[in-house]
Design a protein around this motif. Structure first.
Motif, PDB file in Angstrom:
ATOM      1  N   ASP A  35       0.812  -1.228   0.000  1.00  0.00           N
ATOM      2  CA  ASP A  35       0.000   0.000   0.000  1.00  0.00           C
ATOM      3  C   ASP A  35       0.842   1.273   0.000  1.00  0.00           C
ATOM      4  N   GLN A  36       2.158   1.161   0.176  1.00  0.00           N
ATOM      5  CA  GLN A  36       3.083   2.297   0.132  1.00  0.00           C
ATOM      6  C   GLN A  36       2.664   3.431   1.069  1.00  0.00           C
ATOM      7  N   GLY A  37       2.022   3.077   2.146  1.00  0.00           N
ATOM      8  CA  GLY A  37       1.607   4.076   3.126  1.00  0.00           C
ATOM      9  C   GLY A  37       0.387   4.876   2.719  1.00  0.00           C
ATOM     10  N   ILE A  38      -0.302   4.447   1.680  1.00  0.00           N
ATOM     11  CA  ILE A  38      -1.480   5.186   1.199  1.00  0.00           C
ATOM     12  C   ILE A  38      -2.703   4.799   2.029  1.00  0.00           C
ATOM     13  N   LYS A  39      -3.271   5.772   2.698  1.00  0.00           N
ATOM     14  CA  LYS A  39      -4.498   5.562   3.478  1.00  0.00           C
ATOM     15  C   LYS A  39      -5.585   6.563   3.103  1.00  0.00           C
ATOM     16  N   THR A  40      -5.157   7.741   2.671  1.00  0.00           N
ATOM     17  CA  THR A  40      -6.098   8.799   2.311  1.00  0.00           C
ATOM     18  C   THR A  40      -5.687   9.395   0.970  1.00  0.00           C
ATOM     19  N   SER A  47      -4.714  12.389   0.369  1.00  0.00           N
ATOM     20  CA  SER A  47      -3.519  13.228   0.489  1.00  0.00           C
ATOM     21  C   SER A  47      -2.238  12.401   0.427  1.00  0.00           C
ATOM     22  N   ASP A  48      -2.333  11.117   0.752  1.00  0.00           N
ATOM     23  CA  ASP A  48      -1.155  10.250   0.688  1.00  0.00           C
ATOM     24  C   ASP A  48      -0.737   9.933  -0.753  1.00  0.00           C
ATOM     25  N   CYS A  52      -0.066  12.173  -3.028  1.00  0.00           N
ATOM     26  CA  CYS A  52       0.827  13.206  -3.545  1.00  0.00           C
ATOM     27  C   CYS A  52       2.202  12.616  -3.832  1.00  0.00           C
ATOM     28  N   LYS A 106       2.798  10.404  -6.027  1.00  0.00           N
ATOM     29  CA  LYS A 106       2.661   9.021  -6.498  1.00  0.00           C
ATOM     30  C   LYS A 106       1.906   8.996  -7.833  1.00  0.00           C
ATOM     31  N   CYS A 155      -1.263  19.427  -3.388  1.00  0.00           N
ATOM     32  CA  CYS A 155      -0.102  18.667  -2.899  1.00  0.00           C
ATOM     33  C   CYS A 155       1.090  19.532  -2.516  1.00  0.00           C
ATOM     34  N   LYS A 160       4.952  18.339  -1.689  1.00  0.00           N
ATOM     35  CA  LYS A 160       4.969  16.871  -1.714  1.00  0.00           C
ATOM     36  C   LYS A 160       4.978  16.338  -3.141  1.00  0.00           C
TER      37      LYS A 160
END
Length: 319
Positions: free
Chosen positions: A174-179, A181-182, A184, A186, A207, A210
């Protein structure tokens, strides 16, 4: 998806997860077509007869033809897609068949790219558009949401389902993607002209340092999924029922995972060209009839999306 007049949705709320969409997940395989495909009739074709109680509500021209031409992007499982035999299946075709029984006509699904469906209504190529299309004020009024300029006469909607939008990634990555805004900095794969596409563009503008979201847009959602599966993007986004179906079925459930919460809950609407109130009201009456007789609930339950069900048909209920 608030930006273009041919998007799928916008409304800043969250609905409970549609949950058990996986019930039907393994029943069918997916494939996609293009605008040159021959028309496909929804299952359980209905012919005008005494058993069609609402047939007299239809415009005479449609009664005479016995067919309602439905513009649809038939590459959006489980809402509408083709099974391994090439038959058009899904939530919308099943509902179309049920509506057709009430009206004494066949709902004939004709394939087109999503961002051309409203234009197809305007040119009278289609009588209706039924394709997980979100009912928004901009679409009702013919406004391009990005420019806020009027680009057409707009359409009317008969609202028949509620869905939000989800982000998904490769499973276990998931590469730290939760929302949103995450995302940006990518890369994201989305279907062109959808709520997901609009949300990605809007988020990218916020963004800052970022880095913007690199957005890859595709003609249909299955192409976007293929890009993500191949490692060409970090995330994808679709309406929740579609994302959940992909998570369940792609690679036997090994390809994708949903991350974060569902957002932008809004109604799906059956689109009718302005100036056609007789057809609009006939379809609304048919939808109310199948809600009342329980056939609507059976179809929604079959596809595992009961949490998105509505209890009555509404005209232009989107915001």
């Amino acid at each position: 998806m608030t930006a273009s007049t041919t998007r799928r949705t916008t409304a800043k709320t969250r609905i409970a997860a549609v949950g058990a969409i996986a019930v039907a997940g393994t029943m069918l395989l997916t494939a996609c077509g293009d605008q040159t495909d021959k028309p496909s009739k929804a299952s359980s074709s209905a012919k005008a007869s005494d058993s069609a109680p609402l047939a007299d509500l239809l415009p005479q021209a449609i009664k005479d033809k016995g067919v309602i031409r439905v513009g649809s992007d038939i590459a959006y499982p489980p809402v509408e897609f083709k099974d391994d035999s090439g038959k058009v299946v899904g939530i919308d075709p099943d509902l179309g068949a049920a509506l057709g029984k009430q009206l004494g006509v066949t709902f004939e699904f004709q394939n087109g790219t999503f961002d051309t469906l409203i234009t197809g209504l305007r040119s009278k190529r289609y009588d209706l558009a039924m394709s997980a299309m979100t009912d928004t004020k901009d679409r009702q009024e013919g406004i391009d949401s990005e420019t806020q300029k009027k680009v057409g006469e707009g359409v009317d909607f008969i609202d028949y389902f509620t869905a939000g939008v989800s982000i998904y990634t490769k499973k276990g990555d998931d590469q730290g993607i939760k929302t949103w805004s995450d995302l940006c900095g990518k890369k994201m794969a989305v279907q062109r002209g959808t709520v997901s596409h609009d949300l990605a563009k809007a988020e990218s503008e916020k963004c800052g340092s970022k880095g913007k979201i690199e957005i890859e847009q595709f003609d249909n959602d299955l192409e976007a999924q293929t890009r993500l599966r191949a490692g060409g993007a970090d995330a994808g986004s679709s309406d929740f029922p579609v994302a959940a179906y992909a998570v369940k079925t792609s690679g036997g459930g090994k390809d994708f995972q949903i991350v974060g919460e569902q957002v932008e809950a809004a109604p799906y609407g059956i689109a009718v060209a302005k100036g056609n109130p007789e057809l609009r009201d006939a379809v609304k009456a048919a939808l109310d009839a199948i809600i009342e007789n329980g056939e609507y609930a059976k179809i929604i339950a079959k596809w595992g999306v009961k949490d998105g069900a509505v209890t009555e048909a509404k005209i232009n209920g989107g915001s």
